[in-house]
Structure formats: C-alpha cells, structure tokens
Enzyme design. Structure first.
Site, PDB file in Angstrom:
ATOM      1  CE1 TYR A 220      -3.430   2.786   0.663  1.00 19.98           C
ATOM      2  CE2 TYR A 220      -2.164   3.266   2.639  1.00 19.98           C
ATOM      3  CZ  TYR A 220      -3.147   3.612   1.736  1.00 19.98           C
ATOM      4  OH  TYR A 220      -3.841   4.783   1.902  1.00 19.98           O
TER       5      TYR A 220
ATOM      6  CD  GLU B 203      -8.343   7.329   4.480  1.00 17.25           C
ATOM      7  OE1 GLU B 203      -8.429   7.255   5.732  1.00 17.25           O
ATOM      8  OE2 GLU B 203      -7.272   7.109   3.891  1.00 17.25           O
TER       9      GLU B 203
ATOM     10  CD1 TRP C 279      -4.550   2.023   5.242  1.00 18.85           C
ATOM     11  CD2 TRP C 279      -6.648   2.782   5.293  1.00 18.85           C
ATOM     12  NE1 TRP C 279      -4.940   2.246   3.945  1.00 18.85           N
ATOM     13  CE2 TRP C 279      -6.231   2.714   3.954  1.00 18.85           C
ATOM     14  CE3 TRP C 279      -7.939   3.216   5.566  1.00 18.85           C
ATOM     15  CZ2 TRP C 279      -7.050   3.069   2.896  1.00 18.85           C
ATOM     16  CZ3 TRP C 279      -8.756   3.575   4.513  1.00 18.85           C
ATOM     17  CH2 TRP C 279      -8.313   3.502   3.192  1.00 18.85           C
TER      18      TRP C 279
END
Length: 181
Positions: free
Chosen positions: A18, A40, A48
């Site tokens: 990522y 988000e 996350w």
C-alpha cells in the site's frame, strides 16, 4: 533494492505494498477519489490495515462503489448489507455510503469534477510537509471537512479528511528518510 519506508508501512506485507504503490500518489480520477473517501470513512474507529484487507470485499458488496448504483439502495439492500460477511456491519457507515454517493453526484452535477473541487483546497498541488511531524489534521483538512459536511457528506471529520488527503497525494507526509519522499 532496499526501499526505505515510513515506519508505519513495515507492519505487514500488505501495508508495504500500500505504501509503495498507492499512499501519497496523486489521484485525480473522480471515481478513485470517491472510493478512497468511502474507505477512509469506514476506517473511523478501525485500523486502516483492516479496511485495506477488506477493500475488494467492500467494493464487491457495494456494487463497485459506483455512486449511480449506490443512490438506488433501499431498506432491503441495507438489510442484505447488514448480513453480508464482506461488510463492516455498522448501520451509520452503510448509510453514509449512500448519502455520500448522493452528495458526490450532486456536487459533480453542480461543478463538474470532484477532483477539481478537492484539489482546489491545495491550489492543485501536493503539499509537502517536513517529514518530521506526525500530525492528524490541519487548517486545510478542517476547512475541507466543514465544506464536505455542508454538502451532505458523512464520516468526513477533519482527521479522516487529513488521512484521505495523505492517501490521495494531496499531502506528502512521507517520513524524512523514506525513499518515497
């Protein structure tokens, strides 16, 4: 080749990927920006990494996060989503996906581009921070958050928006010794 990464990225192979391929790369595609804003918002109160692991499943459950389809969701679809193992079962977050799709389509209809709207807050440039401080919001994320809320978006608090801005390359917060800086 030895890549020096931000410390947070070394937590797993998924986070390394990522970091190396997505985080901080400027995004100007409306659909990709919408998707990242939705993800988000789903991360509120969660890690996350968990959201990113479940990204494909979330997209599958929510019809590719296509705003045109999302705005057609009814109570039956909400109930299906609440039972779907791919979905984070938080009714307000599920409802926010639909509400954000409505706000997104309305915004695009009035101004033409979600990307232009978002990037105007940084004068269409990436803001490069010093790489030493670890902040979670700033005056720009405060303003953008407030404006998005006025337009009807949900789960767009200043901290979520700051994280979003980092993810889509509006803010470069790679650490000072990171190769991506």
């Amino acid at each position: 080749m030895n890549i020096q990464r931000c410390k947070w990225a070394n937590s797993s192979e998924l986070m390394k990927q990522y970091h190396d391929e997505i985080w901080g790369v400027p995004v100007h595609n409306d659909q990709e920006l919408f998707e990242m804003l939705i993800l988000e918002g789903k991360s509120c109160g969660l890690s996350w990494e968990l959201i990113w692991k479940r990204r494909k499943g979330i997209k599958l459950a929510f019809d590719g996060l296509n705003p045109e389809i999302l705005v057609t969701y009814d109570d039956q679809k909400f109930n299906e989503l609440m039972k779907n193992p791919l979905v984070i079962k938080h009714r307000l977050k599920i409802e926010a996906v639909v509400q954000n799709a409505k706000a997104y389509l309305k915004l695009n209809k009035s101004i033409g581009s979600f990307s232009d709207f978002l990037w105007s807050y940084t004068s269409f440039k990436t803001i490069k921070n010093d790489g030493k401080q670890h902040i979670t919001k700033n005056h720009i994320s405060d303003k953008l958050s407030k404006d998005l809320k006025k337009l009807g978006f949900k789960f767009v608090g200043s901290t979520i928006i700051y994280s979003f801005m980092q993810a889509v390359g509006m803010i470069n917060d790679h650490e000072i010794d990171c190769s991506k800086r």
